[in-house]
Motif scaffolding. Structure first.
Motif, mmCIF file in Angstrom:
data_model
loop_
_atom_site.group_PDB
_atom_site.id
_atom_site.type_symbol
_atom_site.label_atom_id
_atom_site.label_comp_id
_atom_site.label_asym_id
_atom_site.label_seq_id
_atom_site.Cartn_x
_atom_site.Cartn_y
_atom_site.Cartn_z
ATOM 1 N N GLU A 1 0.826 -1.207 0.000
ATOM 2 C CA GLU A 1 0.000 0.000 0.000
ATOM 3 C C GLU A 1 0.865 1.263 0.000
ATOM 4 O O GLU A 1 0.564 2.252 -0.687
ATOM 5 N N LYS A 2 1.951 1.257 0.759
ATOM 6 C CA LYS A 2 2.854 2.404 0.791
ATOM 7 C C LYS A 2 3.523 2.614 -0.571
ATOM 8 O O LYS A 2 3.788 3.758 -0.964
ATOM 9 N N LEU A 3 3.783 1.519 -1.272
ATOM 10 C CA LEU A 3 4.372 1.631 -2.608
ATOM 11 C C LEU A 3 3.393 2.309 -3.565
ATOM 12 O O LEU A 3 3.783 3.163 -4.376
ATOM 13 N N ARG A 4 2.142 1.944 -3.454
ATOM 14 C CA ARG A 4 1.126 2.542 -4.332
ATOM 15 C C ARG A 4 0.936 4.035 -4.051
ATOM 16 O O ARG A 4 0.475 4.779 -4.926
ATOM 17 N N ARG A 5 1.280 4.465 -2.862
ATOM 18 C CA ARG A 5 1.070 5.865 -2.473
ATOM 19 C C ARG A 5 2.282 6.752 -2.734
ATOM 20 O O ARG A 5 2.266 7.937 -2.370
ATOM 21 N N LEU A 6 3.315 6.223 -3.355
ATOM 22 C CA LEU A 6 4.480 7.061 -3.649
ATOM 23 C C LEU A 6 4.046 8.272 -4.486
ATOM 24 O O LEU A 6 3.315 8.124 -5.475
ATOM 25 N N PRO A 7 4.470 9.472 -4.116
ATOM 26 C CA PRO A 7 4.006 10.700 -4.799
ATOM 27 C C PRO A 7 4.245 10.691 -6.303
ATOM 28 O O PRO A 7 3.408 11.180 -7.067
ATOM 29 N N GLN A 8 5.376 10.148 -6.730
ATOM 30 C CA GLN A 8 5.700 10.188 -8.153
ATOM 31 C C GLN A 8 4.784 9.306 -8.998
ATOM 32 O O GLN A 8 4.730 9.445 -10.232
ATOM 33 N N TYR A 9 4.039 8.398 -8.342
ATOM 34 C CA TYR A 9 3.135 7.510 -9.086
ATOM 35 C C TYR A 9 1.658 7.832 -8.821
ATOM 36 O O TYR A 9 0.779 7.027 -9.133
ATOM 37 N N ARG A 10 1.413 8.963 -8.283
ATOM 38 C CA ARG A 10 0.031 9.354 -8.019
ATOM 39 C C ARG A 10 -0.750 9.437 -9.330
ATOM 40 O O ARG A 10 -0.324 10.086 -10.282
ATOM 41 N N ASN A 11 -1.866 8.767 -9.367
ATOM 42 C CA ASN A 11 -2.748 8.716 -10.546
ATOM 43 C C ASN A 11 -2.071 8.087 -11.765
ATOM 44 O O ASN A 11 -2.455 8.358 -12.909
ATOM 45 N N LYS A 12 -1.051 7.246 -11.506
ATOM 46 C CA LYS A 12 -0.360 6.576 -12.607
ATOM 47 C C LYS A 12 -0.247 5.080 -12.303
ATOM 48 O O LYS A 12 -0.180 4.678 -11.138
#
Length: 295
Positions: free
Chosen positions: A157-168
């Motif tokens: 879940e923390k990996l999915r929330r990385l700022p650089q991958y937001r909405n990607k």
């Protein structure tokens, strides 16, 4: 009592090893063969030198006195140690140890070690080979086994929330490794340039900053994170170890990893080696067993 005898042996070994060092050899050599500079210095201080020469009996007396002085001292690691004092303190130490040996209790050995360390410290002797019981033991940070299923879900879940991958969409490159110390290593396709790949490590509850990777065959070695379940690593290890327990000579595993190729993924380890047999395993993407057969 065996442990106490070991301590005595260790003390004496340390003592005699110290007596065998180069510094002491040099001191003993100078005792029996004092060099000219040492004798001259002694003569100057005592006023025994007359007109640049020696009286016949003066030189012999000076050398004998100097020898007697040096025989009472030795040099260890640059420090002068008085041998009569060492002998006296050694007698006191062994007397105290004999008294401690007569006592009963779990702290007896520790008290003896303290007494030995104090003697070595007083005599300025190296304490190599004798542990400092007052020293704090380093914390053991290594873990036995990968993260729990809940911790693996949290890491994902923390990996999915990385700022650089937001909405990607997050796309994994090549592999994901789950280690027994609780860390996770993986690489992701760059969020802006699909020709680039960055490596990440999960440790102590957080993902690291991205590090560039020299990647090849990116088109064939990528797989969407949305189709991967980190917690499935626990299932893979559990099933593997259950099967290994039934095979003679097989060893359990504490790690697991995913390999990605041709837009697909596969869990590893994928084989169990026993002392007489070898088996092949295949897992579904969710970590459940797909195939298990003897090769």
């Amino acid at each position: 009592m065996k442990n106490l005898n070991n301590i005595f042996c260790l003390v004496m070994m340390c003592f005699f090893l110290c007596l065998g060092c180069k510094q002491i050899t040099k001191s003993v050599d100078e005792t029996f063969h004092p060099n000219d500079s040492l004798v001259k210095k002694y003569d100057q201080e005592k006023g025994l030198r007359e007109n640049g020469g020696y009286k016949g009996d003066t030189k012999t007396s000076t050398t004998t006195t100097l020898q007697q002085q040096q025989e009472k001292t030795i040099v260890i690691n640059g420090d002068t140690v008085n041998t009569p004092e060492m002998e006296s303190k050694a007698k006191e130490m062994f007397h105290d140890i004999e008294l401690l040996k007569q006592k009963q209790g779990p702290a007896n050995s520790k008290e003896i070690q303290k007494r030995v360390n104090q003697f070595l410290k007083d005599m300025k002797l190296p304490q190599a080979g004798i542990k400092d019981i007052d020293a704090e033991k380093p914390a053991i940070k290594a873990r036995k086994g990968i993260l729990s299923a809940a911790e693996l879900e949290s890491a994902e879940e923390k990996l999915r929330r990385l700022p650089q991958y937001r909405n990607k969409e997050i796309v994994v490159y090549e592999s994901i490794h789950f280690y027994e110390d609780g860390s996770i290593n993986l690489s992701l396709q760059h969020p802006e340039n699909p020709k680039y790949v960055d490596a990440y490590q999960y440790k102590n509850g957080a993902w690291s900053e991205p590090k560039p990777v020299l990647a090849r065959n990116i088109e064939r070695r990528t797989f969407p994170l949305s189709k991967i379940n980190f917690a499935a690593a626990q299932k893979v290890i559990q099933i593997y170890n259950e099967k290994a327990a039934e095979i003679e000579g097989a060893k359990p595993t504490t790690t697991a990893y995913i390999s990605i190729w041709d837009n697909g993924m596969r869990w590893f380890p994928s084989s169990i080696n026993g002392s007489r047999e070898r088996y092949d395993l295949q897992f579904n993407n969710d970590g459940t067993l797909k195939n298990f057969r003897q090769e």
